[in-house]
Motif scaffolding. Structure first.
Motif, PDB file in Angstrom:
ATOM      1  N   GLU A   9       0.834  -1.207   0.000  1.00 21.75           N
ATOM      2  CA  GLU A   9       0.000   0.000   0.000  1.00 21.75           C
ATOM      3  C   GLU A   9       0.870   1.259   0.000  1.00 21.75           C
ATOM      4  O   GLU A   9       0.604   2.211  -0.734  1.00 21.75           O
ATOM      5  CB  GLU A   9      -0.933   0.005   1.198  1.00 21.75           C
ATOM      6  N   LYS A  10       1.903   1.251   0.823  1.00 20.05           N
ATOM      7  CA  LYS A  10       2.809   2.412   0.888  1.00 20.05           C
ATOM      8  C   LYS A  10       3.521   2.611  -0.440  1.00 20.05           C
ATOM      9  O   LYS A  10       3.620   3.729  -0.950  1.00 20.05           O
ATOM     10  CB  LYS A  10       3.830   2.216   2.008  1.00 20.05           C
ATOM     11  N   THR A  11       4.009   1.517  -1.031  1.00 22.17           N
ATOM     12  CA  THR A  11       4.702   1.603  -2.318  1.00 22.17           C
ATOM     13  C   THR A  11       3.766   2.087  -3.414  1.00 22.17           C
ATOM     14  O   THR A  11       4.136   2.935  -4.234  1.00 22.17           O
ATOM     15  CB  THR A  11       5.300   0.235  -2.693  1.00 22.17           C
ATOM     16  N   ARG A  13       1.148   3.971  -2.992  1.00 21.09           N
ATOM     17  CA  ARG A  13       0.884   5.396  -2.737  1.00 21.09           C
ATOM     18  C   ARG A  13       2.057   6.251  -3.231  1.00 21.09           C
ATOM     19  O   ARG A  13       1.863   7.278  -3.876  1.00 21.09           O
ATOM     20  CB  ARG A  13       0.630   5.610  -1.245  1.00 21.09           C
ATOM     21  N   LEU A  14       3.292   5.797  -2.963  1.00 19.73           N
ATOM     22  CA  LEU A  14       4.466   6.551  -3.413  1.00 19.73           C
ATOM     23  C   LEU A  14       4.565   6.589  -4.938  1.00 19.73           C
ATOM     24  O   LEU A  14       5.038   7.572  -5.513  1.00 19.73           O
ATOM     25  CB  LEU A  14       5.742   5.943  -2.828  1.00 19.73           C
ATOM     26  N   ALA A  15       4.116   5.503  -5.579  1.00 19.78           N
ATOM     27  CA  ALA A  15       4.153   5.429  -7.040  1.00 19.78           C
ATOM     28  C   ALA A  15       2.915   6.058  -7.671  1.00 19.78           C
ATOM     29  O   ALA A  15       2.764   6.027  -8.891  1.00 19.78           O
ATOM     30  CB  ALA A  15       4.272   3.967  -7.480  1.00 19.78           C
ATOM     31  N   ARG A  16       2.047   6.598  -6.827  1.00 13.67           N
ATOM     32  CA  ARG A  16       0.815   7.233  -7.293  1.00 13.67           C
ATOM     33  C   ARG A  16      -0.066   6.253  -8.064  1.00 13.67           C
ATOM     34  O   ARG A  16      -0.669   6.581  -9.078  1.00 13.67           O
ATOM     35  CB  ARG A  16       1.104   8.453  -8.151  1.00 13.67           C
ATOM     36  N   LEU A  17      -0.144   5.012  -7.577  1.00 10.39           N
ATOM     37  CA  LEU A  17      -0.988   3.987  -8.178  1.00 10.39           C
ATOM     38  C   LEU A  17      -2.268   3.871  -7.364  1.00 10.39           C
ATOM     39  O   LEU A  17      -2.227   3.746  -6.142  1.00 10.39           O
ATOM     40  CB  LEU A  17      -0.274   2.627  -8.201  1.00 10.39           C
ATOM     41  N   ASP A  18      -3.380   3.914  -8.028  1.00 11.87           N
ATOM     42  CA  ASP A  18      -4.673   3.758  -7.378  1.00 11.87           C
ATOM     43  C   ASP A  18      -5.137   2.327  -7.622  1.00 11.87           C
ATOM     44  O   ASP A  18      -5.734   2.035  -8.658  1.00 11.87           O
ATOM     45  CB  ASP A  18      -5.663   4.775  -7.935  1.00 11.87           C
TER      46      ASP A  18
END
Length: 94
Positions: A9-11, A13-18
Motif C-alpha cells: 500500500e505504501k509503495t 501510494r508513493l508510485a501514485r498507483l490507485d
C-alpha cells in the motif's frame, strides 16, 4: 511472506498507483513471489565464483572532433516562436 500488504500500500501510494482491492491482493502476491525468489538466490554458495563485470578493457569512445553543426536559423525554424537567438516560451512562474 517477504512483503506485507501495508508495504505494498505504501509503495503504491508513493508510485501514485490507485489500486482496487483485487489489484492490491494480486500485487501483494506477485511481489511476494518475486522477493521470495530473490531470497532463494541469496542461499546459493557463490564462493570461488568470479564476479562478472561489463567494464571495457580500453576506452571505446571516439576522439573529439570539431564538425559543423546545424545553423541557428534552421534550428530556430523548428519552434513556434523565436527571436534571433533563442526560442520564446510562455512565462509560467509568476
Amino acid at each position: 511472506m517477504k512483503i506485507s500488504r501495508s508495504e505494498v500500500e505504501k509503495t503504491a501510494r508513493l508510485a501514485r498507483l490507485d489500486l482496487n482491492e483485487a489489484e492490491m491482493e494480486r500485487m501483494t502476491a506477485q511481489l511476494d513471489t518475486i522477493l521470495s525468489y530473490a531470497a532463494k538466490l541469496d542461499e546459493l554458495n557463490t564462493d570461488g565464483v568470479a564476479a562478472i563485470c561489463s567494464q571495457a578493457a580500453a576506452n571505446a569512445f571516439r576522439e573529439d572532433e570539431v564538425r559543423p553543426s546545424l545553423p541557428r536559423e534552421l534550428a530556430l525554424a523548428n519552434g513556434p516562436q523565436h527571436n534571433e537567438e533563442s526560442f520564446v516560451v510562455p512565462k509560467i512562474i509568476g
